[in-house]
Design a protein around this motif. Structure first.
Motif, short mmCIF file in Angstrom:
data_model
loop_
_atom_site.label_atom_id
_atom_site.label_comp_id
_atom_site.label_asym_id
_atom_site.label_seq_id
_atom_site.Cartn_x
_atom_site.Cartn_y
_atom_site.Cartn_z
N VAL A 76 -5.64 36.83 -1.32
CA VAL A 76 -4.60 37.86 -1.23
C VAL A 76 -4.48 38.27 0.23
O VAL A 76 -5.47 38.32 0.95
CB VAL A 76 -4.87 39.09 -2.13
CG1 VAL A 76 -4.74 38.74 -3.59
CG2 VAL A 76 -6.22 39.70 -1.86
N ASP A 77 -3.26 38.56 0.64
CA ASP A 77 -3.01 38.92 2.04
C ASP A 77 -3.02 40.44 2.20
O ASP A 77 -2.00 41.06 2.48
CB ASP A 77 -1.69 38.33 2.51
CG ASP A 77 -1.58 38.37 4.02
OD1 ASP A 77 -2.63 38.42 4.70
OD2 ASP A 77 -0.44 38.35 4.53
N MET A 81 3.37 43.56 0.44
CA MET A 81 2.24 42.93 1.13
C MET A 81 2.52 42.67 2.61
O MET A 81 1.67 42.11 3.30
CB MET A 81 1.89 41.63 0.41
CG MET A 81 1.45 41.83 -1.03
SD MET A 81 -0.05 42.81 -1.18
CE MET A 81 -1.26 41.55 -0.88
N THR A 82 3.66 43.10 3.11
CA THR A 82 3.99 42.93 4.52
C THR A 82 2.95 43.64 5.39
O THR A 82 2.63 44.80 5.15
CB THR A 82 5.39 43.50 4.82
OG1 THR A 82 6.32 42.91 3.92
CG2 THR A 82 5.80 43.22 6.25
N ILE A 127 -3.87 47.90 3.35
CA ILE A 127 -5.15 48.25 2.75
C ILE A 127 -4.84 48.86 1.39
O ILE A 127 -4.08 49.83 1.29
CB ILE A 127 -5.94 49.24 3.62
CG1 ILE A 127 -6.31 48.57 4.94
CG2 ILE A 127 -7.19 49.73 2.88
CD1 ILE A 127 -6.99 49.48 5.94
N ILE A 128 -5.40 48.29 0.34
CA ILE A 128 -5.16 48.75 -1.02
C ILE A 128 -6.45 49.38 -1.53
O ILE A 128 -7.50 48.74 -1.57
CB ILE A 128 -4.70 47.60 -1.93
CG1 ILE A 128 -3.38 47.05 -1.38
CG2 ILE A 128 -4.56 48.07 -3.36
CD1 ILE A 128 -2.91 45.79 -2.04
N ALA A 129 -6.34 50.66 -1.91
CA ALA A 129 -7.48 51.41 -2.43
C ALA A 129 -7.42 51.42 -3.95
O ALA A 129 -6.39 51.75 -4.54
CB ALA A 129 -7.45 52.84 -1.90
N GLU A 165 2.18 34.88 -9.18
CA GLU A 165 3.17 34.22 -8.34
C GLU A 165 3.31 35.00 -7.03
O GLU A 165 2.34 35.18 -6.34
CB GLU A 165 4.48 34.04 -9.08
CG GLU A 165 4.31 33.10 -10.28
CD GLU A 165 5.54 32.99 -11.13
OE1 GLU A 165 6.66 33.20 -10.65
OE2 GLU A 165 5.36 32.67 -12.31
N ASN A 166 4.48 35.48 -6.70
CA ASN A 166 4.66 36.21 -5.44
C ASN A 166 4.78 37.71 -5.65
O ASN A 166 5.23 38.42 -4.77
CB ASN A 166 5.91 35.70 -4.70
CG ASN A 166 5.72 34.28 -4.22
OD1 ASN A 166 4.62 33.89 -3.86
ND2 ASN A 166 6.78 33.50 -4.23
N GLU A 167 4.37 38.19 -6.81
CA GLU A 167 4.48 39.61 -7.12
C GLU A 167 3.11 40.26 -7.21
O GLU A 167 2.21 39.73 -7.86
CB GLU A 167 5.25 39.80 -8.43
CG GLU A 167 5.62 41.24 -8.67
CD GLU A 167 6.62 41.36 -9.82
OE1 GLU A 167 6.27 41.99 -10.82
OE2 GLU A 167 7.72 40.81 -9.68
#
Length: 188
Positions: free
Chosen positions: A144-145, A163-164, A168-170, A181-183
């Motif tokens: 994951v980016d 995701m641009t 940082i995902i908490a 896929e891309n979601e």
């Protein structure tokens, strides 16, 4: 590959339901590769048993749960025989070293099933496992980016994630990051 990344497994019924929905067959028929390698402390070992129970409660039959401790190379063809890969939490750096040593990251590149990460199992999927370090960051598997933080008191906003810029995902213990896929979506 589809990903379900969590802090603490199926702490909420919603996350367990997402797991079942992401499988390509009923949970009772799904073969799950269970990886407890990161559990290097007594506390982490207790969570491994909790994770097994959560998978069973979600409908996975115990005969379809195969334990793999990253103790040998697993060919990509063998990995494709599993509907889901479930990677438990514990010592993140130890887990990442073992994943790399066993060539498991390479096998995952051609895997088309569901990857479920719990704590350390989620952290290693990110670009770097230590998002806040400026120098000497440790490269993750970059599935994951983004950068992931787990066991947070306050999580990121529920819904679609942009995701641009490698955000940082908490994640709280009741949230999960869903990648299909891309979601990318955050659920709780």
């Amino acid at each position: 590959m589809r990903l379900l990344l969590t802090s603490a497994g199926f702490e909420s019924q919603a996350v367990a339901d997402v797991f079942k929905d992401m499988l390509t067959k009923p949970a009772a028929a799904a073969k799950v590769l269970f990886i407890p390698t990161a559990a290097q402390s007594e506390e982490a070992l207790r969570y491994v048993e909790k994770c097994r129970k959560e998978l069973r409660a979600a409908g996975v039959h115990r005969d379809n749960l195969c334990v793999y401790d990253l103790d040998r190379r697993m060919p990509a063809a063998e990995l494709r025989g599993y509907d889901a890969v479930y990677v438990c939490g514990g010592d993140t750096r130890y887990l990442l070293r073992r994943v790399k040593r066993a060539g498991f990251a390479e096998a995952l590149k051609s895997y088309g099933g569901l990857y479920v990460g719990v704590s350390a199992g989620s952290l290693i999927t990110a670009r770097h496992i230590d998002a806040y370090r400026q120098n000497g960051r440790t490269k993750g598997m970059a599935l994951v980016d983004c950068h992931i933080r787990v066991h947070c008191q306050k999580g990121s906003q529920e819904g679609k994630i942009d995701m641009t810029g490698c955000p940082i995902i908490a994640l709280t213990d009741r949230q999960a990051l869903v990648v299909e896929e891309n979601e990318v979506t955050l659920v709780q």
